[in-house]
Design a protein around this motif. Structure first.
Motif, PDB file in Angstrom:
ATOM      1  N   GLN A  93      11.099  -4.176  15.386  1.00 41.73           N
ATOM      2  CA  GLN A  93      11.062  -5.630  15.356  1.00 41.73           C
ATOM      3  C   GLN A  93      11.045  -6.142  13.925  1.00 41.73           C
ATOM      4  OE1 GLN A  93       7.658  -6.668  17.668  1.00 41.73           O
ATOM      5  NE2 GLN A  93       8.523  -5.884  19.565  1.00 41.73           N
ATOM      6  N   ASN A  94      11.979  -5.685  13.128  1.00 37.61           N
ATOM      7  CA  ASN A  94      12.074  -6.106  11.743  1.00 37.61           C
ATOM      8  C   ASN A  94      13.094  -7.247  11.667  1.00 37.61           C
ATOM      9  OD1 ASN A  94      12.463  -6.444   9.010  1.00 37.61           O
ATOM     10  ND2 ASN A  94      12.548  -4.250   8.560  1.00 37.61           N
ATOM     11  N   PRO A  95      12.659  -8.493  11.493  1.00 35.09           N
ATOM     12  CA  PRO A  95      13.605  -9.619  11.499  1.00 35.09           C
ATOM     13  C   PRO A  95      14.543  -9.603  10.296  1.00 35.09           C
ATOM     14  CG  PRO A  95      11.421 -10.368  10.884  1.00 35.09           C
ATOM     15  CD  PRO A  95      11.286  -8.926  11.311  1.00 35.09           C
ATOM     16  N   TYR A  96      14.111  -9.030   9.182  1.00 33.61           N
ATOM     17  CA  TYR A  96      14.973  -8.999   8.000  1.00 33.61           C
ATOM     18  C   TYR A  96      16.150  -8.054   8.202  1.00 33.61           C
ATOM     19  CZ  TYR A  96      10.959 -11.299   5.962  1.00 33.61           C
ATOM     20  OH  TYR A  96       9.948 -12.165   5.704  1.00 33.61           O
ATOM     21  N   ARG A  97      15.903  -6.921   8.811  1.00 35.43           N
ATOM     22  CA  ARG A  97      16.976  -5.968   9.059  1.00 35.43           C
ATOM     23  C   ARG A  97      17.990  -6.557  10.032  1.00 35.43           C
ATOM     24  NH1 ARG A  97      15.537  -0.302  11.561  1.00 35.43           N
ATOM     25  NH2 ARG A  97      14.372  -1.763  12.811  1.00 35.43           N
ATOM     26  N   LYS A  98      17.518  -7.232  11.041  1.00 32.59           N
ATOM     27  CA  LYS A  98      18.433  -7.850  12.008  1.00 32.59           C
ATOM     28  C   LYS A  98      19.286  -8.917  11.344  1.00 32.59           C
ATOM     29  CE  LYS A  98      15.636  -7.021  16.104  1.00 32.59           C
ATOM     30  NZ  LYS A  98      14.886  -7.617  17.204  1.00 32.59           N
ATOM     31  N   GLN A  99      18.692  -9.665  10.437  1.00 32.72           N
ATOM     32  CA  GLN A  99      19.438 -10.711   9.738  1.00 32.72           C
ATOM     33  C   GLN A  99      20.508 -10.100   8.841  1.00 32.72           C
ATOM     34  OE1 GLN A  99      19.092 -13.942  10.331  1.00 32.72           O
ATOM     35  NE2 GLN A  99      20.755 -14.430   8.933  1.00 32.72           N
ATOM     36  N   ILE A 100      20.183  -9.021   8.163  1.00 32.19           N
ATOM     37  CA  ILE A 100      21.156  -8.353   7.291  1.00 32.19           C
ATOM     38  C   ILE A 100      22.304  -7.791   8.120  1.00 32.19           C
ATOM     39  CG2 ILE A 100      21.484  -6.361   5.771  1.00 32.19           C
ATOM     40  CD1 ILE A 100      18.637  -6.884   4.707  1.00 32.19           C
ATOM     41  N   GLU A 101      21.981  -7.146   9.238  1.00 36.83           N
ATOM     42  CA  GLU A 101      23.024  -6.601  10.109  1.00 36.83           C
ATOM     43  C   GLU A 101      23.922  -7.698  10.644  1.00 36.83           C
ATOM     44  OE1 GLU A 101      20.960  -4.424  13.105  1.00 36.83           O
ATOM     45  OE2 GLU A 101      20.394  -2.794  11.755  1.00 36.83           O
ATOM     46  N   LYS A 102      23.328  -8.820  10.980  1.00 34.78           N
ATOM     47  CA  LYS A 102      24.099  -9.942  11.505  1.00 34.78           C
ATOM     48  C   LYS A 102      25.044 -10.485  10.432  1.00 34.78           C
ATOM     49  CE  LYS A 102      21.699 -12.565  14.191  1.00 34.78           C
ATOM     50  NZ  LYS A 102      20.763 -13.596  14.675  1.00 34.78           N
ATOM     51  N   ASN A 103      24.570 -10.600   9.185  1.00 35.57           N
ATOM     52  CA  ASN A 103      25.402 -11.094   8.084  1.00 35.57           C
ATOM     53  C   ASN A 103      26.537 -10.118   7.766  1.00 35.57           C
ATOM     54  OD1 ASN A 103      23.871 -13.405   7.826  1.00 35.57           O
ATOM     55  ND2 ASN A 103      22.616 -12.600   6.163  1.00 35.57           N
ATOM     56  N   ASP A 104      26.239  -8.818   7.810  1.00 40.21           N
ATOM     57  CA  ASP A 104      27.264  -7.820   7.527  1.00 40.21           C
ATOM     58  C   ASP A 104      28.363  -7.842   8.577  1.00 40.21           C
ATOM     59  OD1 ASP A 104      25.980  -7.030   5.246  1.00 40.21           O
ATOM     60  OD2 ASP A 104      25.084  -5.220   6.104  1.00 40.21           O
ATOM     61  N   LYS A 105      27.982  -7.984   9.835  1.00 36.63           N
ATOM     62  CA  LYS A 105      28.978  -8.038  10.903  1.00 36.63           C
ATOM     63  C   LYS A 105      29.851  -9.280  10.772  1.00 36.63           C
ATOM     64  CE  LYS A 105      26.492  -5.326  14.326  1.00 36.63           C
ATOM     65  NZ  LYS A 105      25.819  -5.341  15.621  1.00 36.63           N
ATOM     66  N   ALA A 106      29.234 -10.406  10.387  1.00 36.07           N
ATOM     67  CA  ALA A 106      29.988 -11.645  10.229  1.00 36.07           C
ATOM     68  C   ALA A 106      30.950 -11.552   9.049  1.00 36.07           C
ATOM     69  CB  ALA A 106      29.036 -12.820  10.047  1.00 36.07           C
ATOM     70  N   ALA A 107      30.545 -10.845   7.984  1.00 36.78           N
ATOM     71  CA  ALA A 107      31.380 -10.731   6.792  1.00 36.78           C
ATOM     72  C   ALA A 107      32.397  -9.600   6.915  1.00 36.78           C
ATOM     73  CB  ALA A 107      30.512 -10.492   5.561  1.00 36.78           C
ATOM     74  N   GLY A 108      32.266  -8.763   7.942  1.00 31.17           N
ATOM     75  CA  GLY A 108      33.204  -7.657   8.121  1.00 31.17           C
ATOM     76  C   GLY A 108      32.903  -6.489   7.219  1.00 31.17           C
ATOM     77  N   VAL A 109      31.685  -6.388   6.738  1.00 32.55           N
ATOM     78  CA  VAL A 109      31.294  -5.300   5.860  1.00 32.55           C
ATOM     79  C   VAL A 109      30.815  -4.133   6.721  1.00 32.55           C
ATOM     80  CG1 VAL A 109      29.695  -4.592   4.043  1.00 32.55           C
ATOM     81  CG2 VAL A 109      30.602  -6.911   4.047  1.00 32.55           C
ATOM     82  N   SER A 110      31.366  -2.974   6.480  1.00 30.43           N
ATOM     83  CA  SER A 110      30.921  -1.795   7.228  1.00 30.43           C
ATOM     84  C   SER A 110      29.743  -1.161   6.509  1.00 30.43           C
ATOM     85  CB  SER A 110      32.058  -0.791   7.368  1.00 30.43           C
ATOM     86  OG  SER A 110      32.451  -0.340   6.085  1.00 30.43           O
ATOM     87  N   ALA A 111      29.010  -0.368   7.208  1.00 28.69           N
ATOM     88  CA  ALA A 111      27.853   0.301   6.629  1.00 28.69           C
ATOM     89  C   ALA A 111      28.312   1.275   5.551  1.00 28.69           C
ATOM     90  CB  ALA A 111      27.080   1.036   7.705  1.00 28.69           C
TER      91      ALA A 111
END
Length: 86
Positions: free
Chosen positions: A11-29
């Motif tokens: 339940q880490n809200p910061y990690r979820k926010q980063i993942e959401k931003n990366d998916k929106a920007a099209g950045v792969s891991a």
């Protein structure tokens, strides 16, 4: 409010926010990358002596598997004798 320490990791809200931003920007891991130099590749192949030793071991294994390898008991006993009497 019930606190459960086993589920708090997910339940880490910061990690979820980063993942959401990366998916929106099209950045792969990001992934790790390994590059081996030509010197390291040469070291992996081994020296001439190591290659010859590997060939001898392979030949001995084949003889043992085929049942053709015979142990010289006197030579083994002499080696033990030399080792223990040094």
């Amino acid at each position: 409010m019930k606190i459960n320490p086993y589920n708090s990791i997910h339940q880490n809200p910061y990690r979820k926010q980063i993942e959401k931003n990366d998916k929106a920007a099209g950045v792969s891991a990001k992934r790790d990358k390994l590059e081996i130099s030509s010197e390291a590749l040469q070291m992996q192949k081994g020296t001439k002596i190591e290659q010859e030793r590997a060939e001898k071991v392979k030949a001995l294994k084949q003889k043992i598997d085929a049942g053709e390898y015979k142990v010289d008991a006197k030579a083994v006993a002499n080696k033990f004798y030399e080792y223990w009497n040094q």
